[in-house]
Design an enzyme around this catalytic site. Structure first.
Site, mmCIF file in Angstrom:
data_model
loop_
_atom_site.group_PDB
_atom_site.id
_atom_site.type_symbol
_atom_site.label_atom_id
_atom_site.label_comp_id
_atom_site.label_asym_id
_atom_site.label_seq_id
_atom_site.Cartn_x
_atom_site.Cartn_y
_atom_site.Cartn_z
ATOM 1 N N CYS A 86 0.785 -1.237 0.000
ATOM 2 C CA CYS A 86 0.000 0.000 0.000
ATOM 3 C C CYS A 86 0.814 1.282 0.000
ATOM 4 C CB CYS A 86 -0.910 0.067 1.223
ATOM 5 S SG CYS A 86 -2.028 -1.291 1.364
ATOM 6 N N HIS A 147 -3.024 6.428 4.332
ATOM 7 C CA HIS A 147 -1.819 5.608 4.587
ATOM 8 C C HIS A 147 -0.547 6.232 4.031
ATOM 9 C CE1 HIS A 147 -0.463 1.167 5.363
ATOM 10 N NE2 HIS A 147 -0.057 2.006 6.293
#
Ligand SMILES: *[C@@H]1O[C@H](CO)[C@@H](O)[C@H](O)[C@H]1NC(C)=O
Ligand SMILES: *[C@@H]1O[C@H](CO)[C@@H](O)[C@H](O)[C@H]1NC(C)=O
Length: 596
Positions: A86, A147
């Protein structure tokens, strides 16, 4: 538009005539561009495999809405993420640059940001496409997962926050879903932290006692303040791992609206409906356009939070339910574009941040996705399954419908593509690795602009892809591959994620060479006997690597040991630290408002 305006002011007596002449002389395509900047809707799934989507060949999972996008637009079959996890993949997507250029990939520490209260994140001097579109007059919104870090040095300096990276509006999760976020799941992060940190807790306790002894026996100059601070720190450290309060959940699993914490910890079962409402209201609010809306789904990352309406409805357990729920949400978003008459004015893009998570298992039940015919998955940088993802782009009236393009393209290409559509220019003071997709999508050129793509695992180059345009071959050389455990299982089940270096990888010299155009599943490595061009191909790739390396410059490492460490002073907290908790959502709705 500027030129049109210029033309008008110089000839105010005959504006109509001049405008008509001007438009007549302008190439058609340019006219369309000048007359309107498209809205942009980005739909990014988390951990979704290329084998999980109907239009990519899955006939048992229902994704009618993604399929509809593909039918009305262009489907990319060799769409490559810049990283198999990610944080680095999204950093590359947002900046159009390999994550190694922004320091957003592993060097020594973690491979993704592991604490919301760490200090690493997307550096403020990186320019996201959102920042450029904002300058070009777009209203920009991010709804969902970020994130990419939060604070740098001070509480609430928000240096890595979406609002500091070109988004006018943010609603979502600044961190990432982890199983600790769901009370009913075994708290994985908590468990791994416990085993790791118990050692440190004891060490710090030992240090505190030594200091007290030193102080009491007047053996050295030690201040009570230091001792007290250390003891307090250790106490917090200790209670956080050994209390049942769920500190990790309270500290990491939060929702924010712009700079405000709206839920801490978040109530997972209502997050998706809340996100969808936010998406709908963003589109309605900004329908005059142009707008950029980045919907960054928490689906289909574990723990696969799925609402009642979709639980038990698919043929593939909870994972399938979660995929189908996301597809349904995509359908609602497409519906709202239709009902607001925005379909033709909007470029809609769907992709996943990297390949499906093969090791996600619950006993014998699969909890992760499928990467179809491709080898490997999430966390594996070189094998196709870790980085080849679905990629669909629709812009009705401007792009062909139902077209399939199998040229190599990258998620980083979205950057220059959007910047050009918005009438901006990409930053000139740095390397941009993405390439404008428009000529390829429109069929003006047959080949993508990528000749080489570099497949990094952290700072380690695991593989290189060479698209040899004259012959059509897609060569891929692997320098490093992960060791599968158990052997032959095709993944690293024993470790949960395959590593980038160390004991868990094999180096190859000469590299493993495949031709993806003949062997997309990378089953049989070529040799000088089976491939006459073997040495020539490797030599050309080696030259490209040399050339590429010369473009890299050292930058601060965002995922260093220091940066990814939890820092109490950076902890976002909407109550009295360390007991952080609040709920500012109006009600406890868990139901979709527009189920249909
Ligand atoms: C469809 O997706 C499910 C869920 O990931 C997977 O188990 C199944 O093997 C896939 N089917 C095909 C034909 O790829
Ligand atoms: C951002 O700042 C860092 C640290 O000063 C520097 O190394 C890096 O090159 C800068 N990045 C850009 C894109 O200017």
């Amino acid at each position: 538009m500027k030129e049109v305006m210029l033309c008008l002011t110089h000839s105010w007596q005959y504006p109509g005539l001049f405008l008509a002449l001007y438009l007549l002389l302008m190439p058609l395509e340019l006219q369309a561009l000048v007359s309107s900047k498209p809205n942009i809707v980005i739909l990014l799934a988390d951990d979704l495999g290329i084998g999980d989507v109907g239009c990519y060949g899955n006939n048992t999972i229902r994704t009618p809405n993604i399929d509809r996008l593909a039918k009305e637009g262009v489907k990319l079959t060799q769409h490559i993420a810049a990283a198999p996890l990610c944080t680095p993949s999204r950093a590359a997507f947002l900046t159009g640059r390999y994550p190694i250029r922004s320091g957003m990939d592993q060097t020594e520490g973690a491979r993704v940001l592991t604490w919301l209260a760490g200090s690493g994140g997307l550096p403020p001097n990186e320019t996201t496409f959102a920042k450029i579109l904002q300058k070009q007059g777009y209203t920009t919104g991010l709804i969902g997962k970020w994130h990419q870090g939060l604070n740098c040095r001070y509480p609430n300096d928000h240096c890595h926050h979406p609002l500091n990276h070109g988004f006018d509006h943010f609603y979502g999760m600044p961190f990432s879903l982890i199983s600790d976020c769901q009370i009913t799941q075994p708290p994985e992060m908590d468990m791994s932290v416990r085993s790791k940190y118990w050692y440190y807790t004891q060490m710090i306790a030992l240090a505190v006692f030594t200091l007290i002894a030193t102080k009491l026996t007047h053996l050295g100059p030690v201040s009570w303040k230091i001792i007290l601070l250390l003891a307090l720190f250790n106490f917090l450290f200790f209670i956080s791992w050994y209390s049942s309060y769920g500190f990790i959940r309270h500290w990491n699993c939060i929702m924010m609206r712009n700079y405000d914490i709206t839920e801490q910890p978040m109530k997972l079962e209502r997050t998706a409906p809340l996100m969808l409402n936010e998406v709908i209201s963003f589109i309605k609010r900004n329908k005059q356009g142009p707008f950029l809306l980045f919907v960054s789904f928490l689906h289909v990352h574990t723990p696969l939070v799925t609402t009642e309406n979709f639980t038990g409805t698919s043929k593939h357990g909870l994972y399938g339910d979660n995929v189908e729920e996301m597809d349904w949400m995509i359908g609602r978003i497409l519906d709202i574009l239709d009902s607001e008459n925005l379909r033709d004015k909007t470029l809609t893009y769907f992709a996943s941040d990297h390949g499906g998570y093969l090791e996600a298992q619950d006993g014998n039940t699969r909890r992760g996705g499928s990467n179809g015919i491709y080898k490997g998955g999430k966390a594996m940088a070189g094998w196709e399954g870790g980085i080849r993802v679905p990629g669909v782009i629709r812009w009705t009236g401007m792009l062909p419908e139902g077209k399939v393009i199998s040229e190599p393209t990258s998620l980083m290409d979205i950057y220059p593509t959007l910047v050009h559509l918005a009438g901006g220019t990409v930053p000139q003071d740095r390397v941009i690795d993405g390439r404008d997709l428009m000529p390829l999508l429109k069929g003006l050129v047959q080949h993508s602009k990528h000749e080489f793509l570099f497949h990094y695992c952290g700072m380690h180059l695991h593989a290189v892809r060479w698209h040899q345009k004259d012959s059509g071959n897609i060569w891929k050389a692997h320098y490093v591959t992960p060791v599968f455990r158990p052997e032959g299982s095709g993944a690293c089940y024993e470790m949960k994620l395959c590593p980038c270096f160390g004991e868990g990888v094999t180096r190859h010299d000469p590299p493993l060479l495949f031709d993806l155009s003949r062997d997309p599943s990378e089953t049989t490595p070529l040799s000088p006997d089976t491939e006459p061009l073997f040495h020539a191909v490797l030599k050309r790739i080696e030259e490209a690597v040399e050339e590429h390396r010369r473009t890299l410059t050292p930058v601060p490492q965002q995922l260093s040991h220091y940066n990814f460490m939890w820092k109490p002073w950076l902890q976002p907290c909407c109550a009295t630290f360390p007991f952080c908790g609040c709920d500012k959502e109006k009600d406890d709705i868990v139901k979709w408002t527009t189920v249909g």
